[in-house]
Design a protein around this motif. Structure first.
Motif, PDB file in Angstrom:
ATOM      1  N   ASN A  48       0.837  -1.204   0.000  1.00  0.00           N
ATOM      2  CA  ASN A  48       0.000   0.000   0.000  1.00  0.00           C
ATOM      3  C   ASN A  48       0.866   1.246   0.000  1.00  0.00           C
ATOM      4  N   ASP A  49       1.955   1.224   0.793  1.00  0.00           N
ATOM      5  CA  ASP A  49       2.864   2.368   0.804  1.00  0.00           C
ATOM      6  C   ASP A  49       3.491   2.569  -0.575  1.00  0.00           C
ATOM      7  N   THR A  50       3.924   1.475  -1.165  1.00  0.00           N
ATOM      8  CA  THR A  50       4.533   1.548  -2.488  1.00  0.00           C
ATOM      9  C   THR A  50       3.521   2.033  -3.520  1.00  0.00           C
ATOM     10  N   ARG A  72       3.822   5.423  -5.730  1.00  0.00           N
ATOM     11  CA  ARG A  72       3.741   5.379  -7.182  1.00  0.00           C
ATOM     12  C   ARG A  72       2.594   6.238  -7.693  1.00  0.00           C
ATOM     13  N   LEU A  73       1.481   6.180  -7.000  1.00  0.00           N
ATOM     14  CA  LEU A  73       0.327   6.992  -7.386  1.00  0.00           C
ATOM     15  C   LEU A  73       0.661   8.479  -7.283  1.00  0.00           C
ATOM     16  N   MET A  74       1.349   8.857  -6.226  1.00  0.00           N
ATOM     17  CA  MET A  74       1.743  10.264  -6.067  1.00  0.00           C
ATOM     18  C   MET A  74       2.706  10.674  -7.173  1.00  0.00           C
ATOM     19  N   TYR A 108       1.697  13.626 -14.176  1.00  0.00           N
ATOM     20  CA  TYR A 108       0.504  14.067 -14.892  1.00  0.00           C
ATOM     21  C   TYR A 108       0.376  15.592 -14.822  1.00  0.00           C
ATOM     22  N   LYS A 109       0.573  16.152 -13.636  1.00  0.00           N
ATOM     23  CA  LYS A 109       0.459  17.600 -13.477  1.00  0.00           C
ATOM     24  C   LYS A 109       1.490  18.320 -14.339  1.00  0.00           C
TER      25      LYS A 109
END
Length: 183
Positions: free
Chosen positions: A51-53, A57-59, A65-66
């Protein structure tokens, strides 16, 4: 009675064996439960790490993306006028040709010169820049060689004449210069 005593002993032996068997099953079950509990603890740590990983990765994906959207937005603003400016380049060329002609009065030529300057200023403000070509080293990225000529005035590989000016819009070549290159 002797048979009775023997039967009682057999019953007690059977009960003891059954109890031992139950005890073994209970200890096997508790061992299995302990193993399962240990596995669950190990699995619960792995998903936490996963979950941390996943979160990191999502961040990172979101940050990328930004940045990509910001770059696309910047490019959109920078090159929004590209089609209009590209279509205005022949008008700019015709103005230059008209100003080179000797026909007409001085006031007419002066007025045309003022209009040409005003149009040029508007296009420069929009990000248009002329590509330097004459006496420059030939660069196929910004020059379009249509002729070669032997020239004593210019070194080999240098632009010896400009047939049509080239332009960039905010650093992007929108029309390469049409040039003659010295041999």
């Amino acid at each position: 009675m002797a048979n009775n005593n023997e039967d009682i002993k057999k019953d007690e032996t059977m009960e003891d064996a059954a109890e031992e068997k139950d005890t073994e099953e209970v200890s096997e079950e508790s061992g299995a439960e302990q193993t399962e509990a240990a596995d669950e603890n190990a699995e619960s740590k792995e998903p936490e790490e996963d979950n941390d990983t996943k979160y990191l990765r999502l961040m990172a994906d979101f940050q990328n993306y930004k940045k990509r959207v910001e770059k696309e937005k910047k490019d959109l603003y920078s090159y929004a006028n590209e089609k209009l400016v590209t279509e205005m380049l022949p008008v700019l060329d015709n103005f230059e040709r008209a100003l080179e002609q000797e026909a007409g009065g001085d006031s007419f030529k002066e007025g045309m010169g003022m209009i040409f300057k005003q149009l040029g200023d508007v296009l420069v403000k929009a990000g248009l820049a002329e590509i330097a070509a004459l006496d420059e080293v030939f660069d196929p990225n910004i020059h379009n060689a249509v002729m070669t000529e032997d020239s004593e005035q210019y070194e080999s590989g240098k632009v010896s004449g400009v047939m049509q000016k080239g332009y960039t819009l905010n650093g992007k070549v929108i029309r390469p210069s049409m040039v003659k290159v010295a041999n």
